[in-house]
Design an enzyme around this catalytic site. Structure first.
Site, PDB file in Angstrom:
ATOM      1  N   HIS A  67       0.819  -1.219   0.000  1.00  0.00           N
ATOM      2  CA  HIS A  67       0.000   0.000   0.000  1.00  0.00           C
ATOM      3  C   HIS A  67       0.851   1.268   0.000  1.00  0.00           C
ATOM      4  O   HIS A  67       0.362   2.342  -0.338  1.00  0.00           O
ATOM      5  CB  HIS A  67      -0.995  -0.005   1.173  1.00  0.00           C
ATOM      6  CG  HIS A  67      -0.415   0.327   2.493  1.00  0.00           C
ATOM      7  ND1 HIS A  67      -0.095  -0.616   3.444  1.00  0.00           N
ATOM      8  CD2 HIS A  67      -0.091   1.520   3.042  1.00  0.00           C
ATOM      9  CE1 HIS A  67       0.379  -0.025   4.512  1.00  0.00           C
ATOM     10  NE2 HIS A  67       0.395   1.275   4.302  1.00  0.00           N
ATOM     11  N   ASP A 113      -0.233  -7.644   1.551  1.00  0.00           N
ATOM     12  CA  ASP A 113       0.301  -6.280   1.578  1.00  0.00           C
ATOM     13  C   ASP A 113       1.829  -6.273   1.679  1.00  0.00           C
ATOM     14  O   ASP A 113       2.404  -5.805   2.669  1.00  0.00           O
ATOM     15  CB  ASP A 113      -0.327  -5.526   2.752  1.00  0.00           C
ATOM     16  CG  ASP A 113      -0.060  -4.028   2.718  1.00  0.00           C
ATOM     17  OD1 ASP A 113       0.283  -3.507   1.635  1.00  0.00           O
ATOM     18  OD2 ASP A 113      -0.204  -3.390   3.777  1.00  0.00           O
ATOM     19  N   GLY A 204       2.739   6.310   8.820  1.00  0.00           N
ATOM     20  CA  GLY A 204       4.144   6.600   8.561  1.00  0.00           C
ATOM     21  C   GLY A 204       5.065   5.447   8.898  1.00  0.00           C
ATOM     22  O   GLY A 204       6.211   5.398   8.459  1.00  0.00           O
ATOM     23  N   SER A 206       4.141   2.265   8.227  1.00  0.00           N
ATOM     24  CA  SER A 206       3.826   1.204   7.266  1.00  0.00           C
ATOM     25  C   SER A 206       5.065   0.770   6.488  1.00  0.00           C
ATOM     26  O   SER A 206       5.915   1.592   6.143  1.00  0.00           O
ATOM     27  CB  SER A 206       2.786   1.681   6.261  1.00  0.00           C
ATOM     28  OG  SER A 206       1.531   1.822   6.851  1.00  0.00           O
ATOM     29  N   GLY A 207       5.144  -0.518   6.211  1.00  0.00           N
ATOM     30  CA  GLY A 207       6.264  -1.048   5.443  1.00  0.00           C
ATOM     31  C   GLY A 207       7.496  -1.339   6.267  1.00  0.00           C
ATOM     32  O   GLY A 207       8.443  -1.952   5.777  1.00  0.00           O
TER      33      GLY A 207
END
Length: 253
Positions: A67, A113, A204, A206-207
Site C-alpha cells: 500500500h 500487503d 508513517g 507502514s512497510g
C-alpha cells in the site's frame, strides 16, 4: 488515519505509509531508538518526504508494504539507510523497480500487503546499514517483537523526525480476529497481529519491520490497524510470504 497502516512503536526498556484511506498507521507510546539497534530499517522517500518504512533484505533489495506504493511514481522513490533521521544523514539510493504482490488488494483492509523494491545501486553495508534474515515460521502467540519507524506518535500528530521503536507481543489469531470482526475488517492467514497495551505503530510506520527480539529475524511488515494504540496492529506475515519474496528478489536482481 483510516487504516492502522503504520503502527506506532513503543519500546519499553530499550534505550528502550502510505496515506490512503482505510484503517490506521503509526508508532505510538514508543521511545527513541538508535539506527544501530535496527540497522535493517530504512525510510522510503517520495521525492524528499518520508512516506513509509522499509526493511533491508540485501544491499540492493528493500521489503515494504504494497500500500506504500499507492499513487506514487517509481522515479520519485528513494530510500535513506543508516540514519536515525528520515530527513538527513546515512545514505540515499534511488529505487529502480517496485513490485507489489500480484494478489494485493487494499479495501476494505489490505491483504497480501507486501512489495519488493530494487535499488539502482547497492547500499554500503556496515554497523548502521545491515540486512536481516526472513523468518521461516510464523511466530507463536506470546513472542516478544520490536517494531520501529518514523510514524505518528499520537493522533492527530506529525511524522516524528527521529526513529522510534516499541516492543509488542504476538497475539493468537482468533483473539485478533475478535477485535476486528465487529468493525468489518478481516484478519486473514497472510497476517499476524501484535499488541502492547496502547503501544503501536501508526501512520508513517507502514512497510517497516517487526522483528523477533530473540532470534533477530524479520517476522512481519507493518500493514494496517484500526486506530493507533486502540486495537492490535496487523502485519504481513513474513513466513507466509517467504517463498514469494525470495523468488521475486532472484527474478529482478
Amino acid at each position: 488515519m483510516c487504516l492502522k497502516l503504520i503502527l506506532s512503536l513503543s519500546i519499553a526498556g530499550l534505550v528502550s505509509a502510505s496515506q490512503i484511506p482505510g484503517p490506521e498507521e503509526r508508532i505510538v507510546r514508543g521511545y527513541y531508538i538508535p539506527i544501530e539497534y535496527v540497522p535493517w530499517q530504512v525510510s522510503m522517500l517520495n521525492a524528499t518526504l518520508h512516506r513509509c518504512g522499509g526493511v533491508i533484505y540485501s544491499d540492493r533489495t528493500i521489503l515494504t508494504a504494497a500500500h506504500c506504493l499507492h499513487n506514487v511514481a517509481v522515479k520519485d522513490l528513494s530510500v535513506r539507510a543508516g540514519s536515525s533521521y528520515w530527513s538527513k544523514g546515512g545514505q540515499v539510493q534511488r529505487v529502480l523497480k517496485a513490485i507489489k504482490h500480484p494478489k494485493y488488494r487494499h479495501f476494505p483492509n489490505p491483504v497480501y500487503d507486501v512489495a519488493v523494491l530494487i535499488l539502482e545501486d547497492p547500499l554500503k553495508l556496515g554497523s548502521a546499514v545491515d540486512e536481516i534474515s526472513l523468518a521461516e515460521n510464523t511466530p507463536d502467540a506470546g513472542t516478544i517483537t520490536l517494531a520501529s519507524g518514523w510514524g505518528l506518535t499520537r493522533v492527530p500528530g506529525f511524522h516524528w523526525p527521529i526513529l522510534h521503536g516499541v516492543h509488542v507481543t504476538i497475539l493468537n489469531r482468533t483473539e485478533c480476529e475478535n477485535y476486528y470482526k465487529d468493525i468489518n475488517y478481516k484478519v486473514t492467514n497472510d497476517m499476524i497481529c501484535a499488541d502492547a497495551h496502547q503501544g503501536d505503530t501508526c501512520k508513517g510506520d507502514s512497510g517497516g519491520p517487526l522483528v523477533d527480539t530473540k532470534n533477530r529475524k524479520l517476522v512481519g511488515i507493518v500493514s494496517w490497524g484500526a486506530g493507533c494504540g486502540t486495537n492490535p496492529g496487523v502485519y504481513a506475515d513474513v513466513a507466509f510470504f517467504r517463498n514469494w519474496l525470495k523468488y521475486t528478489v532472484q527474478e529482478n536482481i
